[in-house]
Scaffold this active site. Sequence first.
Site, mmCIF file in Angstrom:
data_model
loop_
_atom_site.group_PDB
_atom_site.id
_atom_site.type_symbol
_atom_site.label_atom_id
_atom_site.label_comp_id
_atom_site.label_asym_id
_atom_site.label_seq_id
_atom_site.Cartn_x
_atom_site.Cartn_y
_atom_site.Cartn_z
ATOM 1 N N GLY A 8 19.178 -3.488 -4.075
ATOM 2 C CA GLY A 8 18.486 -2.519 -4.934
ATOM 3 C C GLY A 8 19.391 -2.103 -6.086
ATOM 4 O O GLY A 8 19.382 -0.957 -6.527
ATOM 5 N N GLY A 11 18.128 -0.184 -9.376
ATOM 6 C CA GLY A 11 17.366 1.058 -9.258
ATOM 7 C C GLY A 11 18.152 2.236 -9.825
ATOM 8 O O GLY A 11 19.244 2.072 -10.381
ATOM 9 N N GLN A 12 17.605 3.434 -9.642
ATOM 10 C CA GLN A 12 18.215 4.650 -10.214
ATOM 11 C C GLN A 12 19.646 4.858 -9.705
ATOM 12 O O GLN A 12 20.537 5.178 -10.479
ATOM 13 C CB GLN A 12 17.353 5.877 -9.860
ATOM 14 C CG GLN A 12 17.846 7.175 -10.508
ATOM 15 C CD GLN A 12 17.215 8.431 -9.903
ATOM 16 O OE1 GLN A 12 16.592 8.380 -8.846
ATOM 17 N NE2 GLN A 12 17.374 9.546 -10.584
ATOM 18 N N ILE A 35 15.213 -7.199 -6.177
ATOM 19 C CA ILE A 35 13.976 -7.965 -6.262
ATOM 20 C C ILE A 35 13.620 -8.216 -7.736
ATOM 21 O O ILE A 35 12.912 -9.149 -8.076
ATOM 22 C CB ILE A 35 12.858 -7.198 -5.504
ATOM 23 C CG1 ILE A 35 11.755 -8.135 -5.077
ATOM 24 C CG2 ILE A 35 12.343 -6.013 -6.272
ATOM 25 C CD1 ILE A 35 10.917 -7.578 -3.942
ATOM 26 N N TYR A 141 7.605 6.595 3.837
ATOM 27 C CA TYR A 141 8.996 6.692 3.399
ATOM 28 C C TYR A 141 9.822 7.467 4.429
ATOM 29 O O TYR A 141 10.866 7.005 4.898
ATOM 30 C CB TYR A 141 9.023 7.390 2.043
ATOM 31 C CG TYR A 141 10.380 7.619 1.437
ATOM 32 C CD1 TYR A 141 11.232 6.560 1.151
ATOM 33 C CD2 TYR A 141 10.809 8.909 1.107
ATOM 34 C CE1 TYR A 141 12.468 6.772 0.553
ATOM 35 C CE2 TYR A 141 12.031 9.129 0.505
ATOM 36 C CZ TYR A 141 12.858 8.067 0.232
ATOM 37 O OH TYR A 141 14.072 8.284 -0.354
ATOM 38 N N LYS A 145 12.708 6.047 6.851
ATOM 39 C CA LYS A 145 14.077 6.517 6.612
ATOM 40 C C LYS A 145 14.672 7.158 7.875
ATOM 41 O O LYS A 145 15.856 7.017 8.145
ATOM 42 C CB LYS A 145 14.123 7.477 5.413
ATOM 43 C CG LYS A 145 14.030 6.745 4.072
ATOM 44 C CD LYS A 145 15.138 5.703 3.967
ATOM 45 C CE LYS A 145 15.677 5.490 2.599
ATOM 46 N NZ LYS A 145 16.830 4.573 2.575
HETATM 47 N N1 SER Z 1 13.699 11.344 -4.457
HETATM 48 C C1 SER Z 1 13.051 10.891 -3.260
HETATM 49 C C2 SER Z 1 11.596 10.900 -3.407
HETATM 50 O O1 SER Z 1 11.103 11.766 -4.086
HETATM 51 C C3 SER Z 1 13.437 11.783 -2.126
HETATM 52 O O2 SER Z 1 14.569 11.281 -1.529
HETATM 53 O O3 SER Z 1 10.925 10.096 -2.835
#
Ligand code: SER
Length: 314
Positions: A8, A11-12, A35, A141, A145
């Site tokens: 990743g 990503g940010q 990806i 999510y 996690k």
């Molecule tokens: N920044 C993430 C989200 O908003 C939270 O960990 O999904």
Amino acid sequence: MGTTLITGAYGQVGQELVPILTRRLGREKVVLADIASPPERFRDYPNHRLDVTDRATLEKVISEHGVDHIFHLAAILSASGEKNPARAFMTNAIGTHNILEAARELSVKKVMIPSTIGVFSRETPRRNVPVNTIMKPRTMYGITKVTGEMLGNYYFQKFGLDVRGVRFPGLISYSAPPGGGTTDYSVEMFHYAVRKEKYACYIDRNTVLPMMYMPDAMKAMMALFDADINRLRFHSDYNISAFSFSPLQLEEVIRKRVPGFTVTYAPDYRQEIASEWPETIDSSDAARDWGFRAEYDLDSMVDDMLMNLTKKER
Ligand code: SER
């Protein structure tokens, strides 16, 4: 510190971590996987197109480069995850399992897997949440996690694999945009403010969430990476936090610096996700075990964001 794989990587968080690891290791030892295809500035790095659900390719990349450490950042965030829960499950749960299995089999020395405030839920205390608490997340999510945290702890206990992770709050940064999170509104608000445009916020004005500025998040991740393993009482689930605010509070702090800035509020499906998360979390275990400390508060973060985004807009 040896050859390090970042999944990743574009990503940010990944885009911020690459320069930090490059300063430590030199670019030939920082292996990028994502990806997506690499942005221009990362084309000279060893890089691979990788879907973390593809274990065979993942193992090939680890073996080919003799990877010592992995920062596993590939994930589908909370809002995107609700649009495609099956994909979120595959990437976040199966992808993380693949990373741990590959790391175990190929003798990787250390694996960093960030977690999130998304593991919490309405059953969790609203304020000052400790590391060990009630977690019954209702987003894919959050579910994946929590699974990642528990898998990390399992691999440590059962196989002695060194797995570490922090629970990131909402992360605010100006280099790379966040993608698909519930807390993305906080970054978007700044972009609208510097362009002198009105912002329509999808989170209710009074919903308070824990947040952190990216430099503190990076410092925290590297401090946990460097920490003496004998001092760690937790592994994949350290709470860290800097400050908390509601959209209205952020709007007001920005407006002090950008007069006339306005925000309208029209909560959408992401409000339901945000309402599950606590307002503040307790990071004293991270402070005690590996010296975590956030430097930026709300005001200094807003000053720095506005300065950097204004420079970028020019
Ligand atoms: N920044 C993430 C989200 O908003 C939270 O960990 O999904």
